[in-house]
Structure formats: C-alpha cells, structure tokens
Design a protein around this motif. Structure first.
Motif, mmCIF file in Angstrom:
data_model
loop_
_atom_site.group_PDB
_atom_site.id
_atom_site.type_symbol
_atom_site.label_atom_id
_atom_site.label_comp_id
_atom_site.label_asym_id
_atom_site.label_seq_id
_atom_site.Cartn_x
_atom_site.Cartn_y
_atom_site.Cartn_z
ATOM 1 N N VAL A 1 -2.810 0.231 -11.203
ATOM 2 C CA VAL A 1 -2.432 0.997 -11.508
ATOM 3 C C VAL A 1 -4.059 2.306 -11.047
ATOM 4 O O VAL A 1 -4.572 2.060 -11.347
ATOM 5 C CB VAL A 1 -2.657 1.113 -13.475
ATOM 6 C CG1 VAL A 1 -2.443 2.773 -13.411
ATOM 7 C CG2 VAL A 1 -1.192 0.189 -13.888
ATOM 8 N N VAL A 2 -3.326 3.135 -10.374
ATOM 9 C CA VAL A 2 -4.273 4.339 -9.879
ATOM 10 C C VAL A 2 -4.311 5.234 -10.778
ATOM 11 O O VAL A 2 -5.036 5.717 -11.410
ATOM 12 C CB VAL A 2 -3.215 5.407 -8.841
ATOM 13 C CG1 VAL A 2 -4.188 5.782 -7.835
ATOM 14 C CG2 VAL A 2 -2.599 3.790 -7.575
ATOM 15 N N VAL A 3 -3.238 5.860 -11.637
ATOM 16 C CA VAL A 3 -3.496 6.470 -13.034
ATOM 17 C C VAL A 3 -2.345 6.423 -13.938
ATOM 18 O O VAL A 3 -1.352 6.607 -13.344
ATOM 19 C CB VAL A 3 -3.386 8.647 -12.772
ATOM 20 C CG1 VAL A 3 -4.309 8.843 -11.640
ATOM 21 C CG2 VAL A 3 -1.929 8.441 -11.316
ATOM 22 N N SER A 4 -2.665 6.261 -15.154
ATOM 23 C CA SER A 4 -1.334 6.459 -15.795
ATOM 24 C C SER A 4 -1.325 7.476 -17.806
ATOM 25 O O SER A 4 -2.846 7.738 -17.477
ATOM 26 C CB SER A 4 -1.851 4.790 -16.157
ATOM 27 O OG SER A 4 -2.931 4.415 -17.463
ATOM 28 N N GLU A 5 -0.699 7.212 -18.253
ATOM 29 C CA GLU A 5 -0.212 7.881 -19.711
ATOM 30 C C GLU A 5 0.289 7.237 -20.438
ATOM 31 O O GLU A 5 1.249 6.990 -19.580
ATOM 32 C CB GLU A 5 -0.259 9.041 -18.432
ATOM 33 C CG GLU A 5 0.421 10.195 -20.432
ATOM 34 C CD GLU A 5 -1.705 10.334 -20.461
ATOM 35 O OE1 GLU A 5 -1.881 10.651 -21.590
ATOM 36 O OE2 GLU A 5 -1.999 10.819 -19.443
ATOM 37 N N SER A 6 -0.348 7.798 -21.715
ATOM 38 C CA SER A 6 1.012 6.849 -22.475
ATOM 39 C C SER A 6 1.258 7.750 -23.511
ATOM 40 O O SER A 6 0.072 8.467 -24.370
ATOM 41 C CB SER A 6 0.000 5.115 -23.290
ATOM 42 O OG SER A 6 1.256 5.153 -24.448
ATOM 43 N N LEU A 7 2.223 8.457 -23.766
ATOM 44 C CA LEU A 7 2.601 9.560 -24.415
ATOM 45 C C LEU A 7 3.641 8.427 -25.876
ATOM 46 O O LEU A 7 4.462 7.783 -25.809
ATOM 47 C CB LEU A 7 3.666 9.879 -24.002
ATOM 48 C CG LEU A 7 3.909 11.562 -24.721
ATOM 49 C CD1 LEU A 7 3.103 12.078 -25.153
ATOM 50 C CD2 LEU A 7 5.014 12.215 -24.211
ATOM 51 N N PRO B 1 0.862 -0.874 0.539
ATOM 52 C CA PRO B 1 -0.282 0.166 -0.252
ATOM 53 C C PRO B 1 0.787 1.482 0.218
ATOM 54 O O PRO B 1 1.154 2.204 0.822
ATOM 55 C CB PRO B 1 -0.967 0.151 1.414
ATOM 56 C CG PRO B 1 0.097 -1.058 2.163
ATOM 57 C CD PRO B 1 0.878 -1.583 1.287
ATOM 58 N N ILE B 2 1.557 1.044 -1.207
ATOM 59 C CA ILE B 2 2.155 2.789 -1.596
ATOM 60 C C ILE B 2 2.676 2.622 -2.741
ATOM 61 O O ILE B 2 2.838 2.092 -3.594
ATOM 62 C CB ILE B 2 3.907 1.728 -0.927
ATOM 63 C CG1 ILE B 2 4.146 1.762 0.889
ATOM 64 C CG2 ILE B 2 4.711 3.009 -0.860
ATOM 65 C CD1 ILE B 2 5.516 1.130 0.922
ATOM 66 N N VAL C 1 1.128 5.467 -12.127
ATOM 67 C CA VAL C 1 1.277 5.048 -10.464
ATOM 68 C C VAL C 1 1.290 4.231 -9.997
ATOM 69 O O VAL C 1 -0.210 4.137 -10.794
ATOM 70 C CB VAL C 1 0.839 6.985 -9.540
ATOM 71 C CG1 VAL C 1 0.762 6.174 -8.309
ATOM 72 C CG2 VAL C 1 1.301 7.993 -10.440
ATOM 73 N N ILE C 2 1.349 3.199 -9.125
ATOM 74 C CA ILE C 2 1.287 1.827 -9.118
ATOM 75 C C ILE C 2 0.374 1.857 -7.239
ATOM 76 O O ILE C 2 1.732 2.235 -6.901
ATOM 77 C CB ILE C 2 1.614 1.347 -9.783
ATOM 78 C CG1 ILE C 2 2.180 1.527 -10.929
ATOM 79 C CG2 ILE C 2 1.562 -0.278 -9.294
ATOM 80 C CD1 ILE C 2 3.409 0.074 -11.901
ATOM 81 N N SER C 3 -0.299 1.358 -6.757
ATOM 82 C CA SER C 3 -0.290 0.945 -6.061
ATOM 83 C C SER C 3 -1.348 -0.359 -5.829
ATOM 84 O O SER C 3 -2.122 -0.440 -6.106
ATOM 85 C CB SER C 3 -0.975 2.025 -4.533
ATOM 86 O OG SER C 3 -0.942 1.707 -3.312
#
Length: 340
Positions: A171-177, A148-149, A165-167
């Motif tokens: 995946v809590v939030v993600s982005e693909s560029l 839980p970090i 951002v992973i916890s």
C-alpha cells in the motif's frame, strides 16, 4: 486438520471463504440476544429478521460499528457460529481452521487489530492473520497489485470507506473514512423525519437506498412507497419517497467520499498518478452499487472509474487468494498458544 478460511468481517455482513470451495457463508452481521439472560438466540439472517420486531427482552444488535468491534463477547459468538457453519458446508471436514485471514479497515489501531485476533482465536482459529481491506479488495477485483503498476481501489462497505493506492503488493498511500453504507441509511431516515415527519426503520431506509438512491441528479421521477409512523399523530402513514429525496439526502456523504478520494490522489507520488490515469479507479463493496456514483467521481476527478465485476465479494475473494501467500499480504499474525 481443518481447512484454511478467509473472513470478510464487515459491519453490515460477514462473508466466509473456504480454501478450495470459495465463498460459502454470506450473512448479515447481526446477533439476537436475550437482554436479561445475556444469551445469543440467533445469528445472521435469522437475527436480521428480528430487527425492529423484537420484544423488550430480546434485542437484535450489530456487534461491529464503523468497521471495528463494539461488543467483544457478541462478536466472538457470531464469529464462532459462522466458522462452524462454514466448516459444515459441503465437503469440508469437521475440525478447527488451521489458518484464517481476517480483513480489517486500514485505519484501525494496533489495539483493534489485537481484538480481532483474540476474537478469532477464542472462536477456534489456530493461526489468525490480519489483512487490510483495500489490499484484499484490489486482489479480489483482479487488479495487478503484484506488478510495478499503481492501482487505486475504493471499497465502500457498511461501516467504512477504504481507499488505497497499491503497487508491488504494498500500500503506497491509504485512507479510511468512517462513512459508508450505514451512514447513508441514517441520512435517509433523517431526511424522512425532516421533510415528511415520518419515522422510518433502518431496513426500510436501506431498501430506499438500493431502489432509488443516486449520487447524481435523477433523470426520472421514480418513487418508492414507504410505510412508517407519523411523527405528528403517531399513526401509520404511507409516503412516496422520491429519487430527488434520495439524492438530496445522500449528497453530503457522496461529496465527503469524493473529497477523500481527491485528498488521497494529492498524496499519490507523481510516478504512480500516470498509472491511475490510465487504469482508473476501481469501486468495490456494496456502496459501489449506488446509482451513478462512478459518474460523480469521474466528473470530480477526471479519472476513469470502474465498478468491479462482483463488488460485494471482492474483499472475501481477495482474502481467500491471500491464503496461498500470507507473508506477502498480511500485516500481522497471532498464533494460538498450544502449550496450555
């Protein structure tokens, strides 16, 4: 029964991990094809040597673009070749792989995921599981994804830059560029054309990027000898490309990556931001090796930035770790129809 395998199906290179043995295949995602007969002549390293050196009827192609399949049939042939090569390696017995974890960018559509699954099945995989690259990269980099970090990873590959951002294994939030190593090569080629009237090949541009590419103003006057064709008279010419040239060429791409990181941080829940401020941002992928990129990101965000110990291998290693806990990490599954 064949061994379980994990595949980092990258735009620039393919890495294959065999359960119990580690990474056994590491080759460019390039296929040489006879244009007239539509026949595959070479795959991987051998095909990569042909880029820019083939006759009119033989073309060296990359069947993946921006992290997704651009040529279905050629990708299938390439994947079949690498799977067979992996299963012939060392002590691995012949047989089709029972399970395969295949990593894809987090921004791909469901249609693109199904395309990867279909290619894997047709290449001989019985059960294909799709995993997102940032999760695999975080696992391979040794981040505490199951705790839980909050952890943040930025994977800069050939076709895409994946960040998440992973916890708690999610995946809590993600982005693909869809800007990464290949685009860096392209802007170096464009800079050479504009400033030196020089036609430079993509392999040469990659060599320039690796040798003197930098994300910060250079501290020395390093130069790299480039041989190409003059756009003025069509004759061979030698130009000394400088670190300042590389910095100027790559500046916009570096800023776009940093801007995407800042946007992702703005979407991150406040409770997790404290974890990231403490644990920092981890860079993986070949783009992580761009000189001073970690410093540039740190200066823009104020967050510590670390380069993974083996940045080129993180996705494949992480995918290999997923083989023992597929249900915890993979986002979709496709099973071969055994009733036929």
């Amino acid at each position: 029964m064949g061994r379980n395998i994990a595949i980092d199906l990258g735009t620039a290179s393919v890495l294959v991990y065999v359960e119990g043995e580690g990474i056994v295949i590491r080759e460019p995602s390039v296929v040489a094809v006879n244009r007239n007969e539509k026949k595959v002549l070479a795959v991987g390293t051998e095909a990569n040597r042909m880029i820019g050196r083939t006759s009119g009827e033989i073309i060296a192609v990359r069947p993946l673009r921006d992290g997704v399949i651009a040529d279905f049939e050629v990708t299938e042939a390439m994947l079949r070749y690498f799977i067979r090569a992996a299963l012939r390696h060392r002590s691995t017995l012949w047989g089709k792989p029972s399970k395969a974890v295949i990593c894809v960018p987090c921004g791909v559509t469901e249609v693109e995921k199904r395309s990867v699954e279909m290619v894997a099945r047709r290449a001989g995989v019985r059960d294909a599981f799709i995993a997102e690259e940032p999760m695999a990269a975080a696992l391979g980099a040794g981040l505490p994804v199951g705790q839980p970090i909050g952890s943040m990873v930025v994977d800069i590959g050939g076709g895409t830059t994946e960040m998440a951002v992973i916890s708690l294994s999610g995946v809590v939030v993600s982005e693909s560029l869809r800007i990464a190593g290949d685009r860096m090569d392209e802007v170096i080629v464009a800079h050479a054309r504009k400033k030196y009237s020089l036609a430079m090949g993509e392999k040469t541009a990659e060599e320039v990027k690796i040798a003197i590419g930098t994300a910060m103003p250079p501290r020395s006057n390093e130069r790299f000898e480039v041989r190409g064709r003059s756009l003025k008279n069509g004759l061979p010419v030698t130009v000394y490309f400088t670190a300042r040239d590389a910095y100027e060429a790559l500046g916009d791409i570096v800023q776009k990556i940093i801007e995407c990181i800042r946007n992702l941080l703005e979407e991150t829940p406040p409770e997790i931001m404290g974890d990231i401020l403490h644990g920092g941002i981890t860079l993986t992928g070949g783009g992580a090796l761009l000189r001073d990129l970690d410093i540039a990101i740190n200066r823009e965000t104020g967050i510590p930035v670390y380069i993974a110990q083996h940045p080129l291998d993180c996705v494949a290693l992480g995918a290999g770790m997923m083989l023992s806990s597929i249900s915890s990490y993979c986002v979709s599954r496709s099973r071969r129809d055994t009733t036929r």
